[in-house]
Structure formats: structure tokens, C-alpha cells
Design an enzyme around this catalytic site. Structure first.
Site, PDB file in Angstrom:
ATOM      1  N   ARG A 450       0.872  -1.230   0.040  1.00  8.79           N
ATOM      2  CA  ARG A 450       0.106  -0.008  -0.081  1.00  8.79           C
ATOM      3  C   ARG A 450       0.619   1.324   0.079  1.00  8.79           C
ATOM      4  NH1 ARG A 450      -2.003  -1.603   5.880  1.00  8.79           N
ATOM      5  NH2 ARG A 450      -0.179  -0.375   7.201  1.00  8.79           N
ATOM      6  N   GLU A 452       2.654   3.150   1.944  1.00 14.31           N
ATOM      7  CA  GLU A 452       3.237   3.222   2.993  1.00 14.31           C
ATOM      8  C   GLU A 452       4.725   2.728   2.825  1.00 14.31           C
ATOM      9  OE1 GLU A 452       1.981   2.966   7.746  1.00 14.31           O
ATOM     10  OE2 GLU A 452       0.449   2.516   6.341  1.00 14.31           O
ATOM     11  N   ASP A 459       8.132  -2.298  14.260  1.00 17.84           N
ATOM     12  CA  ASP A 459       8.041  -3.583  13.439  1.00 17.84           C
ATOM     13  C   ASP A 459       9.309  -4.217  13.628  1.00 17.84           C
ATOM     14  OD1 ASP A 459       6.069  -1.646  12.771  1.00 17.84           O
ATOM     15  OD2 ASP A 459       5.208  -2.944  11.164  1.00 17.84           O
ATOM     16  N   TRP A 513       8.275   1.173  19.347  1.00 20.40           N
ATOM     17  CA  TRP A 513       9.165   1.826  18.263  1.00 20.40           C
ATOM     18  C   TRP A 513      10.515   2.397  18.532  1.00 20.40           C
ATOM     19  CZ3 TRP A 513       4.149   0.527  18.853  1.00 20.40           C
ATOM     20  CH2 TRP A 513       3.446   0.081  17.526  1.00 20.40           C
ATOM     21  N   GLU A 723      -1.130  -8.204   8.716  1.00 16.06           N
ATOM     22  CA  GLU A 723      -0.894  -7.159   9.678  1.00 16.06           C
ATOM     23  C   GLU A 723      -1.948  -7.264  10.778  1.00 16.06           C
ATOM     24  OE1 GLU A 723      -2.008  -3.373   7.913  1.00 16.06           O
ATOM     25  OE2 GLU A 723      -0.997  -2.300   9.331  1.00 16.06           O
TER      26      GLU A 723
HETATM   27  C1  BGC Z   1       2.351   0.498   9.995  1.00 14.29           C
HETATM   28  C2  BGC Z   1       2.431  -0.234  11.078  1.00 14.29           C
HETATM   29  C3  BGC Z   1       3.132   0.704  12.007  1.00 14.29           C
HETATM   30  C4  BGC Z   1       2.186   1.612  12.383  1.00 14.29           C
HETATM   31  C5  BGC Z   1       2.375   2.567  13.550  1.00 14.29           C
HETATM   32  C6  BGC Z   1       1.179   1.513  10.393  1.00 14.29           C
HETATM   33  O1  BGC Z   1       0.598   2.156   9.396  1.00 14.29           O
HETATM   34  O2  BGC Z   1       1.907  -0.283   8.756  1.00 14.29           O
HETATM   35  O3  BGC Z   1       3.004  -1.564  10.993  1.00 14.29           O
HETATM   36  O4  BGC Z   1       4.233   0.293  12.960  1.00 14.29           O
HETATM   37  O5  BGC Z   1       1.265   2.219  11.436  1.00 14.29           O
HETATM   38  O6  BGC Z   1       1.483   3.512  13.773  1.00 14.29           O
END
Ligand code: BGC
Length: 858
Positions: A450, A452, A459, A513, A723
């Protein structure tokens, strides 16, 4: 056997390079393996020969990342490196290893004489790639030719119509403000005496293409530009250069548009003409650095499993595997036939389901030249897909080789595998591997399909131990961590994704994160024996922990500010993934205690003072207990994740811990073995159960197939990790959430437990110098095994249950020790070689869990 042939030494490895050409380290560290039939083999000394220079005998047991013993390499210098070793009890050395040739790249800025060049005009918003070209003459007696190249944008080079190198999406994505990778290619064989042509293809890529879900272009600069330095070394000792400068010309080529998200449009009818002089462009702000990790390459091609005609103009292809890559078509059609290629991970109502890719168009178009059989694959884009729709194919049928999927990702050496008696679990493991392959595309991304595809730090933080087992990722992740460090603020604000680009997403000290800075360097150390990422990242980790410390309130807990918490636990509503059951401040406080403890360990590794970090860890642990745990070990968030964090991060007293373990097991049983964790809890919950004596519940949770569970997607035909636990709903429809990727590795972090606990293979000392062999059979499995190519050589742990007997085989590489601890047995320590153990074994599942008592008994 003489000592000469008792030990065979591998050709030395140079840092973590697979092809040490054009390396950026003037004093690369060296590693080698020893193969020998002698049990308990240990090295006492080594000697390194570099050309005619020798280190002499160096007494040392080290064979991994030993210091370069010779004077530093200079730019372009070649060296032939060999090694021999002495065993602990041998007077004579082994035979010399084979030679590895290493060649340095351009090590100082002054070695670059080329300038960046691009098209004449400023072309803001124009997504059309260009071609750049230069004719040049090569004299006879050429001995060696090297190309050093990179781009502001994405590039491919050709010499006399032949591709230079085999990289895809070069130079990859880095934090271009800070660092831009270049690579070195040996092009000697592509040149001939007389006139030659060098051609560059240049596209926007991450430099100035539109990406990020807010679709902003020109993020790093307004112009694309190419940098090439071709160096021709002749027999007479002279060197000539052909570099990007005002002598080059540019023109539009057959690519009409190209974008990472939207795909590529190539019109093969276009005849390149109208070459014009290039303009010199501003040099990159970031430092030119030789890439340390592997480049993106094509690693596999897949034929379609099925081809179905879905309407007059459209064929639907199923490749049977969700992947990152693109299609390669081979077509014979009249000039001007426009073939459209669309991509999706799933189908709905018999057609591509495009909603999950959001604004990414993922649409390639090829227009035939009509010259006979034409083969085409886009150059500067990639997609995440299992299915494709092909429109406008000139024949009724698409044959099995006409349209193939080309898998594209970082070309990392595969070093780990897992097998067991349960086919669903094996498929889960395979899905984890495919999600790693789908998301290590220049940076470790969240998803490949997508709008992103960003380097989300959380992750990778949770997935790093799995990644480091499956593939050799030390150099690649280490390189990305350099960008994490470069982009972390003085206030310890670690970007949620790296490289950081501006979007609407706020930046804040986000637990899970930002903890990438404390966790991942130690993962790399433990798995590869390399302490360099710890040294390189220590200041950043310290800034992160300091930043979080400033968030503590007067009760020593974090209790305000934004947090993503246990992101995407199964209870969170589809459109509010942060609304998990576990208090996000519990998650953040637990992580701060953990990170402070890890920072103390980092300090010990580096020989600096760990005391302040340990003191902070103690302080936050005490705050955590006061605020979030009762005296008897009940957490205020009575959730799987809360207990998993408290147990795994060692935040409880012994008494609290026992109760917490029991309560976690009870919650898991109450949930009828449905998983209840998100990004924070998922990597920890099985370990927390195992460590507190609830192995059977761990297996029941792992092997459950209802929704949500790890195996539910497998029962729904998943070929990658999703996901969301329920990205596809039980009725086959797609989760309505706006974020529904079918290729996200985070929840696949469980594979690390498969390796360490099901199979029983884990490092007990950095680099697996000491191996912890602790298989814990259960779940009705009759066999399991893991293999890992450690820095010291291959390790295997394999077990089989026959009746009430457990049989375990262990292969320990030379120079290593294994501590073997079978269930209910004292640990034994063994040296290198093959070992076999048998033990009586009653598996946890021999006494199945009793049915649940009624709810009021809890
Ligand atoms: C991503 C995730 C990410 C998260 C955090 C998402 O859109 O795909 O894997 O860690 O946003 O906000």
C-alpha cells in the site's frame, strides 16, 4: 591425520560482505570457519597473510571479526587475504585457507571527480524518467575497469547495451540528507577497444517521487541526477576516467512514467531522439558511503498457478504466493498493443481486491513495439501481490512462461531454517520467511503493497531476533540503524519510521518503536558476535532512554502523552488500532524499565559505567510495581500483554512472578487459547508462559486455529503474515479497517520462539560462541529441528519423540560450546562435534489441560 589436514579453514570473510568489491572499510574485520572431524576443536592462534605481508602467529581463540592486522587499505587498493590456524593442542598450523580478494572503494571524498548530472530543465512534478549517455574510447591493453555509481533517484546503468551489475532499485533508500550509498562494479568484460557507450536510466524513486500516504513528491530534492565514475586501468599503469560531467547528453526514453507506488508505463514504440546536453546538478547533501549491506536483487521467479479469463479483456493470474516484486511479461503482439498489469494481495468476488492498497495504483503498462517477441519488466517500481490482472493480452491464452512473478528484495544470505511434524506450523514459519522477504526491500518496511512501505521502527524492533536467525542481516540492519541514529533528535525522539519523511503522523516518544535503539544492536551482537552496532548506536540509545526518563511522573511511571501501546491487539476496533485492552502507559513504563536495563548491558559491552542505567531500571521497575501490579502479582490491565511484559522484562518479585504466570495461563485458558496480544505482547507471550512453567498453554496458544490465532490465517490460505489477526474475516471477506495488509512481519515474531524453544537453538553468548540447546517438546509434535549458519559454522538441533523417549542430536561448530538442557535433566556442556542424547520424556501434553471450571472459580 596430520595437523595439516585436520582442520580446513574457509576463505576469510570480509566484514559482513558477500562480495567484497568496493568496500568502505579501510580496515575490515576478518572471519573464518574451521571444518574438522576432531571433536572439541578449539583454535589457539591464527596467522593472516595479506598479499606478501604476514601478521605472524597471533595467539587468540577469535575467529569472528578479528581486527585487520595490516596497514589500512587505500582507495581502490586490492588485497588477497588468507588465513591459517593452530588448534589448541597442535604444534603445526593448518593449511592456508583459500584466498579472498578484497578491493576498497573510494574511501575519501577527494577520490570522487565525477559530478551529479541530470536533465536540462527543472522538472518538478514530471514523473517521466530519463536516459543519460556518453560515448567514449577505450585504448587497447585495458586491464581492469571499475564503475562507481549512485543517483539522486533510482538508476540502472548499461555499457554497450549490457546491464552493469544485477541490482534492482539502486541505490536504495537511505536518509539521503545524511547518507547516500554508492556501489562498485567490475565492468572490465563489458568494454572493448575503440568506441563504447555508457547509458544511465534515471527515475524519481524515493528521492523525489510521490510517496507516503500524503503523496508528497520532491521530498529530498527537485531534480534527479546521476553520478558515475568509470575508471579504466591500463597495462602501462595509467588510469583514465569517464565521469558524469558536461560531456554527457540526456533524452526522454521509452518509460513514460514511473513511481514506487503507482507502477511504471513503458511505451516500447518510442524511439529515443533529441539528445541534449546535461546540466550539472547540486551534489548530494548526504555523505557518499559504500553500501555495507546486500543490494536489492531479483531472487526468484514464480510461474502462475492458475490463469483465468474474467472478462473480455482481462485475465486473472494467481501466483500462489504473496510476495514483493513485479511481473515480467513475454509477449508477441502488433505495435501499440497496450498491456495493463494490476496487482493485489487478495481477491474478493473473483476480482482483485484493491481497497487495501489505498492510494497506491500498482499499475504497470507496457505498449508493444511490434518487433516480434518482446520481454519486459518494470525497472523502478515494485508491488506487493499474489494476484494480478492482465488486460489487453494479444492472444486468447496466457501461457505459463508469458507472465511470471519476479521476487525482489535485499539479497541476504539465508542462514536459518526450521522444520517440525505439524504442517500448519511449518507453513506458518514459511509465511514468516516470506513476509521477511517481502519487507526487506532496501529498508526494513512494514508492508510492500500500500501507500506506506516505510521503515517503521517498532515492527523491526519486535521482529529483529527472527530476522537475524533466518537471514544474515547484520550489515543491512546495522546500516539502517545508522539512519536511525542520524535521524534521532537530541531530545531522544526516535522517528516512528526511518528514513523519516514528513506526513500527518505525529512524532512522539513512542514505546516499542523507539526501543529499536536499545533492543536491536544487542540482538545483532547476540546473533552475529558483532559489537559494532552497539558502539555505533550507544549514544542514540542513551538519548532515547533519557528522553523517556523525562516523561516519568513523580510516581516514576509514564502516565501522559501519546503512545501506540499494544498496537493492533485483536480487541482494538478495526479503525482504531491503538485502542488495545492493555493500558498504553503500562506498556510504555515496562519498556522504559527494559530499555534502561538493556542500555546498562550496552554500557558493559563497551566498558563504560552501567550503574546510572541500572539505577534507572530499578527506579522504573519499582514505579511499575507500585502503579500497575498488586502485591500478589495481578496486573491492573488484566491482559495477556500486561503479564507477558511484566514477566519477560523481569519487572516482578519472585512471588508476584509466580502468580502473574499463573494468571497469564488462566487468561489464556479463559480465552480458549485465542491470542489477545498486539505488537507489544505478541513476541513475548509464549516465552512468558514457558518461563513460568506453563508450556502446555504456550503450545495450545501457538497451535490454536480459531480466529484470532497464529494459525488462523494459515487455515485461510495465507502465504505471508498478516498485519491484523483477522485481516481476512472467517467468511472470506476483507477486514474493513483502513490498514489491512497481508504482508506485515511483526506478528511473525513468534518464529523466534519456534527456533529457541520448540527446536531449542539459541545463542547463550554473542555469535553463538556458546549455544543454549533447550528444546521443550510439546503440542503433540513428534519432531522438530532448527539449523543455523552461525558466524562459527553450522549449528543443528533436532529432536524426535518415539513413545516416551526423546532423542536429540546436536551439531556444534568448531570453537563453540553447547549447554544442553533437556526437559527435567541437568544441563551438560559439550564441545564441538556431533552429539546424541536420549532421555525419557513425558511431554506436557501427555496430561492434557483439564476442562475449564466455571467462571466464578477464578
Ligand atoms: C504500519 C505499522 C506501524 C504503524 C504504527 C502502520 O500504518 O503499517 O506496521 O508500525 O502504522 O502507527
Amino acid at each position: 591425520m596430520t595437523p595439516q589436514d585436520a582442520a580446513h579453514v574457509s576463505a576469510p570473510r570480509i566484514e559482513h560482505h558477500t562480495r567484497p568489491l568496493g568496500i568502505g572499510e579501510p580496515t575490515p574485520r576478518l572471519s573464518w570457519w574451521v571444518a574438522t572431524d576432531q571433536p572439541d576443536w578449539r583454535q589457539a592462534a591464527y596467522e593472516i597473510r595479506i598479499g606478501q605481508w604476514t601478521s605472524g602467529r597471533i595467539d587468540s581463540e577469535q575467529s569472528v571479526l578479528v581486527p585487520w592486522p595490516a596497514p589500512p587499505l587505500t582507495s581502490r587498493e586490492q588485497a588477497d587475504v588468507r588465513v591459517r590456524v593452530w588448534a589448541a593442542d597442535a604444534a603445526a598450523p593448518s593449511a592456508w585457507s583459500d584466498t579472498t580478494r578484497v578491493e576498497a572503494g573510494l574511501l575519501e571524498p577527494a577520490a570522487w571527480v565525477a559530478g551529479f548530472v541530470g536533465s536540462a530543465d527543472s522538472t518538478v512534478g514530471d514523473r517521466r524518467p530519463i536516459l543519460l549517455q556518453r560515448l567514449f574510447t577505450v585504448r587497447p591493453e585495458l586491464r581492469r575497469a571499475r564503475v562507481y555509481a549512485t543517483a539522486l533517484g533510482l538508476y540502472e546503468l548499461e555499457i554497450n547495451g549490457h546491464r552493469v551489475g544485477d541490482e534492482v532499485l539502486a541505490p536504495g533508500w537511505t536518509s539521503y540528507h545524511h547518507r547516500l550509498h554508492y556501489r562498485t562494479h567490475d565492468v572490465t568484460d563489458l568494454l572493448h577497444p575503440g568506441e563504447n557507450t555508457i547509458t544511465g536510466w534515471l527515475a524519481d524513486g524515493w528521492w523525489r517521487g510521490e510517496y507516503g500516504w500524503n503523496r508528497v513528491g520532491e521530498r529530498y530534492g527537485e531534480d534527479t541526477a546521476l553520478l558515475v565514475q568509470l575508471e579504466l586501468h591500463y597495462a602501462d599503469g595509467t588510469m583514465e576516467r569517464v565521469v558524469t560531467d558536461g560531456e554527457w547528453v540526456w533524452a526522454h526514453g521509452p518509460i513514460v512514467r514511473s513511481g514506487i507506488y503507482d507502477g511504471e508505463h513503458h511505451d516500447a514504440r518510442i524511439v529515443v531522439s533529441g539528445w541534449e546536453a546535461v546540466r550539472e546538478k547540486k551534489a548530494a547533501k548526504g555523505e557518499l558511503t559504500a553500501a555495507a549491506g546486500p543490494p536489492v536483487r531479483r531472487t526468484e521467479t514464480l510461474r502462475p498457478r492458475s490463469v483465468t479469463r474474467v472478462d473480455e479483456r482481462t485475465h486473472l493470474l494467481d501466483f500462489g504466493q504473496n510476495l514483493a516484486g513485479r511481473l515480467r511479461i513475454t509477449v508477441d503482439g502488433p505495435a501499440g498493443t497496450a498491456i495493463g498489469l494490476r496487482h493485489a494481495e487478495v481477491i474478493e468476488n473473483g476480482r482483485l481486491c484493491l481497497r487495501p492498497i489505498r492510494t497506491a495504483d500498482a499499475h504497470d503498462v507496457y505498449v508493444t513495439a511490434g518487433t516480434g517477441v518482446e520481454t519486459w519488466e518494470p525497472r523502478f517500481t515494485y508491488h506487493g501481490f499474489r494476484y494480478a490482472e492482465v488486460t489487453g493480452w494479444p492472444d486468447d491464452e496466457i501461457g505459463p512462461d508469458d507472465v511470471v512473478a519476479v521476487v525482489v528484495h535485499d539479497d541476504m544470505p539465508e542462514i536459518g531454517s526450521f522444520a517440525c511434524s505439524d504442517p500448519l506450523l511449518e507453513r506458518l514459519h514459511e509465511n514468516v520467511r516470506w513476509s521477511m522477504r517481502g519487507n526487506f526491500v532496501s529498508v526494513p518496511t512494514d508492508c510492500p503493497q500500500r501507500d506506506e512501505r516505510l521503515g517503521w521502527t517498532g515492527d523491526l524492533q519486535v521482529f529483529a531476533p527472527t530476522a537475524a536467525f533466518l537471514y544474515d542481516t547484520t550489515a543491512g540492519i546495522g546500516d539502517w540503524l545508522a539512519d536511525v541514529a542520524a535521524e534521532t533528535g537530541e531530545d531522544g525522539l526516535v522517528p516512528l519510521y526511518v528514513p523519516h519523511i514528513a506526513t500527518s503522523f505525529p512524532q512522539f516518544h513512542c514505546a516499542v518503536w523507539g526501543d529499536v535503539t536499545t533492543v536491536v544492536p544487542l540482538v545483532l551482537l547476540d546473533r552475529s558476535g558483532d559489537a559494532a552496532p552497539v558502539a555505533a548506536g550507544y549514544a542514540t540509545a542513551q538519548r532515547w532512554v533519557d528522553g523517556c526518563r523525562r516523561l516519568l511522573n513523580d510516581r516514576d511511571v509514564i502516565a501522559s502523552g501519546l503512545q501506540l501501546g499494544d498496537w493492533l491487539d485483536p480487541a482494538a476496533p478495526p479503525d482504531r488500532p491503538q485502542q488495545a485492552l492493555t493500558d498504553p502507559y503500562l506498556v510504555a513504563t515496562a519498556y522504559l524499565a527494559h530499555s534502561a536495563r538493556l542500555l546498562a548491558r550496552q554500557a558493559r559491552v563497551l566498558g563504560t559505567d552501567p550503574a546510572p542505567h541500572d539505577a534507572l531500571a530499578d527506579r522504573v521497575t519499582a514505579g511499575f510495581r507500585r502503579e500497575f501490579v498488586t502485591a500478589t502479582g495481578r496486573c491492573v490491565s488484566d491482559t495477556q500483554t500486561a503479564y507477558a511484559l511484566a514477566i519477560r522484562f523481569d519487572l516482578l518479585t519472585t512471588a508476584q512472578r509466580d502468580h502473574a504466570g499463573a494468571r497469564l495461563a488462566q487468561l489464556v485458558r479463559e480465552a480458549e487459547f485465542r491470542i489477545g496480544t498486539g505488537f507489544a505482547g505478541t513476541p513475548l507471550v509464549l516465552d512468558a508462559l514457558t518461563e513460568t512453567g506453563h508450556l502446555e498453554e504456550a503450545y495450545r496458544l501457538l497451535l490454536a486455529t480459531g480466529c484470532p490465532s497464529w494459525l488462523y490465517p494459515v487455515t485461510m490460505g495465507a502465504t505471508t503474515i498478516w498485519e491484523r489477526w483477522d485481516a481476512m474475516l472467517p467468511d472470506g471477506t476483507i477486514n474493513p479497517g483502513e490498514m489491512t495488509s497481508f504482508n506485515h512481519y511483526a506478528l511473525g515474531a513468534v518464529a523466534d520462539w519456534l527456533h529457541r524453544t520448540v527446536a531449542g537453538l539459541a545463542p547463550a553468548e554473542p555469535g553463538y560462541r556458546t549455544i543454549a540447546v533447550r528444546p521443550r517438546p510439546g503440542g503433540g509434535l513428534t519432531h522438530a529441528s532448527a539449523r543455523h549458519l552461525s558466524p562459527y559454522g553450522p549449528i543443528t538441533v533436532a529432536w524426535q519423540r518415539t513413545g516416551a523417549t526423546l532423542e536429540v542430536t546436536v551439531e556444534v561448530p568448531p570453537g563453540c560450546t553447547a549447554i544442553v538442557e533437556l526437559p527435567d535433566r541437568p544441563a551438560v556442556t559439550v564441545g564441538s562435534g556431533s552429539h546424541r542424547f536420549t532421555a525419557p520424556h513425558r511431554a506436557a501434553d501427555d496430561d492434557p489441560i483439564q476442562p475449564l471450571p466455571p467462571r466464578e472459580h477464578f
